[in-house]
Design an enzyme around this catalytic site. Structure first.
Site, PDB file in Angstrom:
ATOM      1  N   SER A  86       0.822  -1.220   0.000  1.00  0.00           N
ATOM      2  CA  SER A  86       0.000   0.000   0.000  1.00  0.00           C
ATOM      3  C   SER A  86       0.848   1.259   0.000  1.00  0.00           C
ATOM      4  O   SER A  86       1.941   1.292   0.563  1.00  0.00           O
ATOM      5  CB  SER A  86      -0.896   0.027   1.243  1.00  0.00           C
ATOM      6  OG  SER A  86      -1.646  -1.150   1.319  1.00  0.00           O
TER       7      SER A  86
ATOM      8  N   GLU B 161      -2.648 -14.317   1.883  1.00  0.00           N
ATOM      9  CA  GLU B 161      -2.994 -13.355   2.928  1.00  0.00           C
ATOM     10  C   GLU B 161      -4.458 -13.509   3.327  1.00  0.00           C
ATOM     11  O   GLU B 161      -4.830 -13.335   4.476  1.00  0.00           O
ATOM     12  CB  GLU B 161      -2.726 -11.926   2.414  1.00  0.00           C
ATOM     13  CG  GLU B 161      -3.053 -10.836   3.426  1.00  0.00           C
ATOM     14  CD  GLU B 161      -2.624  -9.446   2.972  1.00  0.00           C
ATOM     15  OE1 GLU B 161      -2.302  -9.278   1.774  1.00  0.00           O
ATOM     16  OE2 GLU B 161      -2.609  -8.540   3.817  1.00  0.00           O
TER      17      GLU B 161
HETATM   18  C1  FAD Z   1      -4.358  -2.668  10.403  1.00  0.00           C
HETATM   19  C2  FAD Z   1      -3.877  -2.556   9.012  1.00  0.00           C
HETATM   20  C3  FAD Z   1      -2.705  -3.152   8.628  1.00  0.00           C
HETATM   21  C4  FAD Z   1      -2.230  -3.024   7.340  1.00  0.00           C
HETATM   22  N1  FAD Z   1      -1.039  -3.605   7.022  1.00  0.00           N
HETATM   23  C5  FAD Z   1      -0.549  -3.435   5.768  1.00  0.00           C
HETATM   24  C6  FAD Z   1       0.727  -3.945   5.417  1.00  0.00           C
HETATM   25  O1  FAD Z   1       1.422  -4.539   6.241  1.00  0.00           O
HETATM   26  N2  FAD Z   1       1.203  -3.744   4.186  1.00  0.00           N
HETATM   27  C7  FAD Z   1       0.462  -3.086   3.241  1.00  0.00           C
HETATM   28  O2  FAD Z   1       0.928  -2.966   2.119  1.00  0.00           O
HETATM   29  N3  FAD Z   1      -0.748  -2.576   3.525  1.00  0.00           N
HETATM   30  C8  FAD Z   1      -1.273  -2.731   4.775  1.00  0.00           C
HETATM   31  N4  FAD Z   1      -2.500  -2.202   5.087  1.00  0.00           N
HETATM   32  C9  FAD Z   1      -3.197  -1.410   4.080  1.00  0.00           C
HETATM   33  C10 FAD Z   1      -4.462  -2.019   3.503  1.00  0.00           C
HETATM   34  O3  FAD Z   1      -4.160  -3.015   2.576  1.00  0.00           O
HETATM   35  C11 FAD Z   1      -5.290  -0.884   2.879  1.00  0.00           C
HETATM   36  O4  FAD Z   1      -5.691  -0.038   3.922  1.00  0.00           O
HETATM   37  C12 FAD Z   1      -6.494  -1.386   2.129  1.00  0.00           C
HETATM   38  O5  FAD Z   1      -6.120  -2.075   0.968  1.00  0.00           O
HETATM   39  C13 FAD Z   1      -7.464  -0.260   1.774  1.00  0.00           C
HETATM   40  O6  FAD Z   1      -6.823   0.789   1.126  1.00  0.00           O
HETATM   41  P1  FAD Z   1      -7.026   2.294   1.628  1.00  0.00           P
HETATM   42  O7  FAD Z   1      -6.742   2.312   3.062  1.00  0.00           O
HETATM   43  O8  FAD Z   1      -6.232   3.163   0.751  1.00  0.00           O
HETATM   44  O9  FAD Z   1      -8.561   2.580   1.440  1.00  0.00           O
HETATM   45  P2  FAD Z   1      -9.300   2.979   0.044  1.00  0.00           P
HETATM   46  O10 FAD Z   1      -8.893   2.057  -1.015  1.00  0.00           O
HETATM   47  O11 FAD Z   1      -9.144   4.417  -0.195  1.00  0.00           O
HETATM   48  O12 FAD Z   1     -10.804   2.656   0.422  1.00  0.00           O
HETATM   49  C14 FAD Z   1     -11.642   3.570   1.150  1.00  0.00           C
HETATM   50  C15 FAD Z   1     -13.072   2.991   1.148  1.00  0.00           C
HETATM   51  O13 FAD Z   1     -13.534   2.908  -0.220  1.00  0.00           O
HETATM   52  C16 FAD Z   1     -13.947   1.598  -0.501  1.00  0.00           C
HETATM   53  N5  FAD Z   1     -13.656   1.259  -1.899  1.00  0.00           N
HETATM   54  C17 FAD Z   1     -12.506   1.479  -2.579  1.00  0.00           C
HETATM   55  N6  FAD Z   1     -12.582   0.958  -3.808  1.00  0.00           N
HETATM   56  C18 FAD Z   1     -13.800   0.387  -3.923  1.00  0.00           C
HETATM   57  C19 FAD Z   1     -14.466  -0.321  -4.958  1.00  0.00           C
HETATM   58  N7  FAD Z   1     -13.898  -0.598  -6.135  1.00  0.00           N
HETATM   59  N8  FAD Z   1     -15.718  -0.763  -4.704  1.00  0.00           N
HETATM   60  C20 FAD Z   1     -16.311  -0.540  -3.499  1.00  0.00           C
HETATM   61  N9  FAD Z   1     -15.734   0.135  -2.498  1.00  0.00           N
HETATM   62  C21 FAD Z   1     -14.484   0.596  -2.714  1.00  0.00           C
HETATM   63  C22 FAD Z   1     -13.159   0.721   0.439  1.00  0.00           C
HETATM   64  O14 FAD Z   1     -13.786  -0.539   0.639  1.00  0.00           O
HETATM   65  C23 FAD Z   1     -13.128   1.582   1.692  1.00  0.00           C
HETATM   66  O15 FAD Z   1     -14.308   1.382   2.413  1.00  0.00           O
HETATM   67  C24 FAD Z   1      -2.986  -2.315   6.386  1.00  0.00           C
HETATM   68  C25 FAD Z   1      -4.178  -1.719   6.767  1.00  0.00           C
HETATM   69  C26 FAD Z   1      -4.624  -1.808   8.055  1.00  0.00           C
HETATM   70  C27 FAD Z   1      -5.915  -1.160   8.422  1.00  0.00           C
END
Ligand code: FAD
Lengths: 383, 412
Positions: free
Chosen positions: B140, B258
Site C-alpha cells: 500500500s 494473505e
Molecule cells: C491494520 C492494518 C494493517 C495493514 N497492514 C498493511 C501492510 O502490512 N502492508 C500493506 O501494504 N498494507 C497494509 N494495510 C493497508 C491495507 O491493505 C489498505 O488499507 C487497504 O487495501 C485499503 O486501502 P485504503 O486504506 O487506501 O482505502 P481505500 O482504497 O481508499 O478505500 C476507502 C473505502 O472505499 C472503498 N472502496 C474502494 N474501492 C472500492 C471499490 N472498487 N468498490 C467498493 N468500495 C471501494 C473501500 O472498501 C473503503 O471502504 C494495512 C491496513 C490496516 C488497516
C-alpha cells in the site's frame, strides 16, 4: 468425530447422480409451468399434483429405501445422501411426497432402534417397501407439535377412538399412511393411521406454494388398536424432529442455490445504462451475501447429518443451526431474486415465483428461524 | 470443546501420530507467562520486549517442527504435507502465544516458495520460518490502497551498479516494518502499462541505505504499522521474484495466501492478550457474568437471539472449512476459500460489538482502568476488528472478488 466428507461416500455420490439424472428428465420446469398455467386465479385451488408415474420412478430409484434399515429391506445410506437428495429436490422444486415419507421412515427407524419388537414400525416399513407414501400429522392449528394436540382419543381395551384435527399435514392428499400425534388418557401417543380409515376426512389446503400439497385431517371416530401404536410417544417425535428440519433445510439450500444461479445469469445478460446490471455493486454484493448464507446453511446441514448418524453430542445443536440458517438464507435469497430480476421477477411467467413460494413454505414449517434461535440460545446459555 | 475420541478400529495414521506429538509437546513446553502485556494480534507488536518474547517462542515451535512442517527440508521445513494444519489446530487448542512473524509466514514465504530463484529460497526461507528474520509487506501507498495496481514507488537503474536499481517511493500502513529485516515489495518498473508495469522484489529494511521507517499510531492508541520512505535505496536484481513486469501475478500469490485462500497452509496458531476468548464461547461467559435489568445478561431475550445468530456464523465457518476439503460437496473450488477472509473478519467485528452491548456502560472502561470487564479487551477488540475488515482487501473489495471470480459477474 465427524467423518471425512461428512460421510458422503461413493455410494452416496452414485445415489445423488441417479437422483440428478432422474430429476433432469422428469422435473423440468416445463411441467410445473404447464400444470400451473390455470392457477393464477388466487381464489381457485392449485392444481399442481405430483404425477403417479414420477412417484413410482422415485420409488424404484430408492429415494425412500435410502433411509430404510437393511434388515427391513432398505439401503440405509448415510444421512448425507438423504440431505443431498433433498437438496436436489429443492433445486428442481420437485413436487413429491419424498421428504414427508423420508421423515416418517427415519422416525420409524428410531422407533425400531428403541423398541425392536415395534409391530407398527415393522408394518410401516413393509408398506414403504411397496411404494407407499407416509407423512407426519402432528401439528395443531397453531402449527405447534409440542404442546396441546389437535387430535385426542379415548381408550377402551385395546381400542383408541380419535377425534379432532391435525393441521399443516404435508402431502396429505397423496399419502397412504399418517403418523398422528394424539392425546389420550395415558399421555400423547403416535398412531399409525391408514388414509382409508373410516371416520377420516382429508381437507385440501389452498396454499401459496404451487410445488407442494398440504391438507388438514379431520378425525371423527377413527379407531386405532394397539398394533397401530408407534411406541415412544412425544419422546420419539422429539428425537425424530432433527431429521425433519434437516430435510427441509436441505430443500431450502437447493432451492436457494437455483434462485442464486438464475439471478446471477440474469444479472450477466440484462443491461441497463449500457452495462450488465451484475456490474453494479448494489446488485453484486447482495448476491455474494446470498451465496455466503447458502454456503453456511449447506455446511451446517451436512455437519448435522453426520452428527446425527454418529449420535454426536452436538447433533441437536447443529440441526437447529441448519434449519435456522437455511431459513435465513432462503428468505434473503428469495427476496433478492425477485427484486434483482425487476418487473419480470414479479410475474407469473418467470420461474422465480415457484422457488420463492417453496422457500417461504419451508421456512415457516416446523419452527421458523426465531424458534430455532431460541433453542440454540437455550443450549448455549442454559446448560 | 472436548477432544474427539480416536476411532478404535482404524489404524493410527502418521497424521494421528503427529497430532499426538504436537499435543504432548505443547503440554510439556508451555512458555513462561509473558513479562509484558501481549497485543491481540501479531501486527500490533510494539515493543522490543514483546518481540523478544514472541520471537523466542516462534523459534521453539520451529525447532519442534510445529512451524514450516509442510515446507521442503531444503528450505528449512520438515517436508510433511498436511502437517501444518494439524499443528495450527493444536496451537489454537493449547492457547499458546501466536507466531509473531505473521507477514513472513502468511505472505512472504508462500510467494518466495512459488516464485523465487532456488538460491534465494534456500537463503531466505529458513530464518523466516524460525522467526529469526522478521518480514513486512510494502504494497500500500498513500495513493494506492484498494486500487493496488496503481502503486507509484519505482525502480530506476543504479548508475554505480550496472544491472541493479535504486528505489524511490512511499509505502504506508506497513505492519511490523519497525522490526523488519526484509520487505516484500510491489514496485513500478514501467509507466507505460498499469498492471504489466509492476515488478515484485524482496528488499532489506533494517540498516539498509536510504530507508526510513516511521511508526503510525492506530485508533486504539497502539502502534504496529508504519510508513516507510525509500530514497535512492539500492535494490539488487537478484532480489526479484518472477520476471520484470510480472509483479502483479506474483502479488496474486501473496494476496491469495494473505486472505487464507492459497494452496499453502500458513503456520499460524495461538492467541494474543491473555484472558480474551474472542469467540462465541467468550461471549457466552461474558453474558453469564454481566447483569442487566437486575438479571444475568444471558437471560435477555434480544441478546439470546443475537448470540444464537453469531454462534451459527461461527460454526458455519468452521464447517465451511471442513466442507471445502470435500470435493463432492462443493460447487466451485474457490467458492469457500475466498469467503474465509470476509466471513471471519465481519464475524469478529459483530462478536465484539455484541460483547460491548453485553457489558453495557462498563464497556466505556478501557485498558487503563483495572475495573474494565475482561481488562478492556473487548473494547480493544472492537476497534481492532476494523483493521481486519480494511486490511488485506476491504470487505467491499472481497465482495467484488467473490462476485466476479466465483459467481462470474462482470467487473464493477
Ligand atoms: C491494520 C492494518 C494493517 C495493514 N497492514 C498493511 C501492510 O502490512 N502492508 C500493506 O501494504 N498494507 C497494509 N494495510 C493497508 C491495507 O491493505 C489498505 O488499507 C487497504 O487495501 C485499503 O486501502 P485504503 O486504506 O487506501 O482505502 P481505500 O482504497 O481508499 O478505500 C476507502 C473505502 O472505499 C472503498 N472502496 C474502494 N474501492 C472500492 C471499490 N472498487 N468498490 C467498493 N468500495 C471501494 C473501500 O472498501 C473503503 O471502504 C494495512 C491496513 C490496516 C488497516
Amino acid at each position: 468425530m465427524s467423518r471425512p466428507n461428512y460421510g458422503f461416500d461413493d455410494d452416496c455420490a452414485l445415489f445423488r447422480d441417479s437422483a440428478r439424472k432422474f430429476l433432469s428428465t422428469h422435473a423440468g420446469l416445463d411441467g410445473l409451468r404447464r400444470a400451473t398455467a390455470l392457477d393464477p386465479e388466487p381464489t381457485r385451488m392449485p392444481t399442481a399434483w405430483p404425477s403417479e408415474d414420477a412417484w413410482q420412478a422415485a420409488h424404484e430409484l430408492g429415494f425412500v429405501a435410502a433411509a430404510v434399515p437393511e434388515a427391513q429391506g432398505g439401503l440405509q445410506l448415510p444421512r448425507a445422501a438423504l440431505v443431498a437428495l433433498a437438496e436436489e429436490l429443492g433445486k428442481h422444486a420437485f413436487p413429491s411426497a419424498t421428504e414427508s415419507t423420508l421423515s416418517v421412515a427415519l422416525l420409524a427407524r428410531r422407533a425400531l432402534e428403541e423398541h425392536a419388537d415395534s409391530a407398527a414400525a415393522a408394518a410401516l416399513f413393509e408398506r414403504l417397501g411397496e411404494g407407499a407414501r407416509a407423512t407426519l400429522a402432528v401439528c395443531n392449528a397453531d402449527g405447534d407439535w409440542e404442546h396441546e394436540s389437535g387430535v385426542r382419543h379415548t381408550l377402551a381395551g385395546q381400542q383408541r377412538t380419535l377425534s379432532g384435527s391435525a393441521h399443516f399435514v404435508q402431502d396429505a392428499g397423496q399419502s397412504e399412511w399418517f403418523v398422528v400425534r394424539s392425546q389420550g388418557p395415558s399421555g400423547v401417543e403416535l398412531l399409525l393411521v391408514p388414509g382409508s380409515a373410516s371416520g377420516l376426512r382429508r381437507q385440501r389446503d389452498g396454499i401459496v406454494d404451487l410445488t407442494r400439497e398440504q391438507g388438514t385431517l379431520h378425525f371423527d371416530g377413527v379407531v386405532v388398536s394397539d398394533s397401530g401404536v408407534l411406541l415412544g410417544g412425544d419422546a420419539l417425535l422429539t428425537a425424530a424432529m432433527p431429521d425433519v428440519w434437516l430435510l427441509l433445510a436441505a430443500d431450502m439450500v437447493g432451492a436457494s442455490e437455483w434462485l442464486l444461479q438464475t439471478t446471477v445469469e440474469y444479472a450477466k445478460v440484462r443491461t441497463q445504462f449500457d452495462r450488465a446490471i451484475g456490474s453494479f455493486q448494489g446488485v453484486k454484493h447482495p448476491l455474494v451475501n446470498a451465496m455466503m448464507a447458502i454456503d453456511r446453511a449447506k455446511s451446517l446441514v451436512y455437519a448435522a447429518a453426520d452428527a446425527l448418524d454418529q449420535g454426536a453430542d452436538d447433533a441437536l445443536l447443529l440441526a437447529h443451526m441448519a434449519k435456522a440458517q437455511a431459513a435465513e438464507a432462503a428468505a434473503f435469497t428469495s427476496s433478492r431474486a425477485v427484486q434483482l430480476h425487476g418487473g419480470i421477477g414479479f410475474t407469473w411467467e418467470s420461474d422465480v415465483h415457484f422457488f420463492f413460494k417453496r422457500n417461504k413454505h419451508s421456512e415457516l414449517l416446523f419452527g421458523d428461524a426465531a424458534y430455532h434461535h431460541a433453542r440454540i440460545a437455550a443450549l448455549l446459555l442454559d446448560t | 470443546m472436548t477432544s474427539p475420541p480416536e476411532p478404535k478400529s482404524e489404524p493410527r495414521t502418521e497424521h494421528d501420530e503427529f497430532r499426538e506429538y504436537c499435543r504432548a509437546w505443547l503440554r510439556d513446553n508451555r512458555p513462561p507467562p509473558a513479562p509484558v502485556r501481549l497485543p491481540q494480534h501479531p501486527i500490533e507488536t510494539m515493543t522490543r520486549a514483546q518481540l523478544d518474547y514472541l520471537q523466542a517462542w516462534q523459534r521453539r515451535c520451529y525447532d519442534a517442527g510445529l512451524v514450516g512442517a509442510d515446507y521442503p527440508v531444503e528450505y528449512g521445513g520438515r517436508g510433511h504435507k498436511g502437517f501444518q494444519r494439524i499443528a495450527n489446530e493444536e496451537m489454537n487448542r493449547a492457547r499458546t502465544p501466536f507466531l509473531v512473524n505473521m507477514v513472513g509466514l502468511g505472505m512472504a514465504a508462500p510467494t518466495i516458495y512459488h516464485h523465487a530463484q532456488e538460491e534465494l529460497k534456500r537463503e531466505l526461507l529458513p530464518p523466516l520460518l524460525s522467526g529469526e528474520q522478521i518480514w513486512c509487506q510494502g504494497f500500500s501507498e498513500p495513493g494506492s490502497g484498494s486500487d493496488l495496481a496503481s502503486v507509484q514507488a519505482s525502480l530506476t537503474p543504479d548508475p554505480s551498479a550496472p544491472g541493479d536499481y535504486l528505489l524511490n517511493g512511499h509505502k504506508v500502513w506497513t505492519s511490523l516494518a519497525h522490526f523488519a529485516q526484509w520487505m516484500i515489495l510491489l514496485v513500478r518498473t514501467s509507466r507505460e502499462h498499469k498492471h504489466k508495469g509492476l515488478s515484485y522484489y524482496v528488499v532489506p529494511v533494517e540498516g539498509h541505505r536510504g530507508v526510513t521507517v516511521r511508526p503510525l499510531i492506530k485508533m486504539t492508541g497502539e502502534a504496529g504499522f508504519n510508513e516507510v520512505i525509500f530514497e535512492d535505496t539500492p535494490v539488487k536484481d537478484a532480489w526479484r521474484l518472477g520476471a520484470t513486469g510480472e509483479g502483479w501475478s506474483v502479488a496474486m500469490t501473496t494476496l491469495l495466501h494473505e486472505r487464507g485462500a492459497g494452496p499453502l497452509v500458513t503456520p499460524a496458531g495461538g492467541v494474543g492478550s491473555e484472558g480474551l476468548a474472542h469467540n462465541v464461547r467468550g461471549l457466552v461467559t461474558l453474558a453469564r457474568e454481566q447483569r442487566r435489568n437486575g438479571r444475568p445478561a444471558a437471560e435477555d431475550p434480544q441478546l439470546r437471539a443475537r448470540i444464537a445468530a453469531l454462534a451459527i456464523r461461527e460454526r458455519g465457518m468452521l464447517e465451511n472449512a471442513k466442507r471445502a476439503r470435500s470435493g463432492a460437496l462443493v460447487e466451485h473450488p474457490m467458492r469457500l476459500p475466498l469467503q474465509v477472509k470476509l466471513a471471519s473478519t465481519e464475524l469478529a467485528q459483530d462478536l465484539a460489538a455484541a460483547a460491548l452491548e453485553v457489558e453495557g456502560p462498563a464497556a466505556s472502561l478501557y485498558l487503563s482502568d483495572e475495573r474494565a470487564p475482561v481488562g478492556g479487551q473487548w473494547a480493544l477488540a472492537y476497534m481492532n476488528s476494523f483493521g481486519a475488515t480494511i486490511a488485506a482487501g476491504t470487505s467491499e473489495i472481497q465482495r467484488n472478488i467473490l462476485g466476479e471470480r466465483v459467481l462470474g459477474l462482470p467487473k464493477s
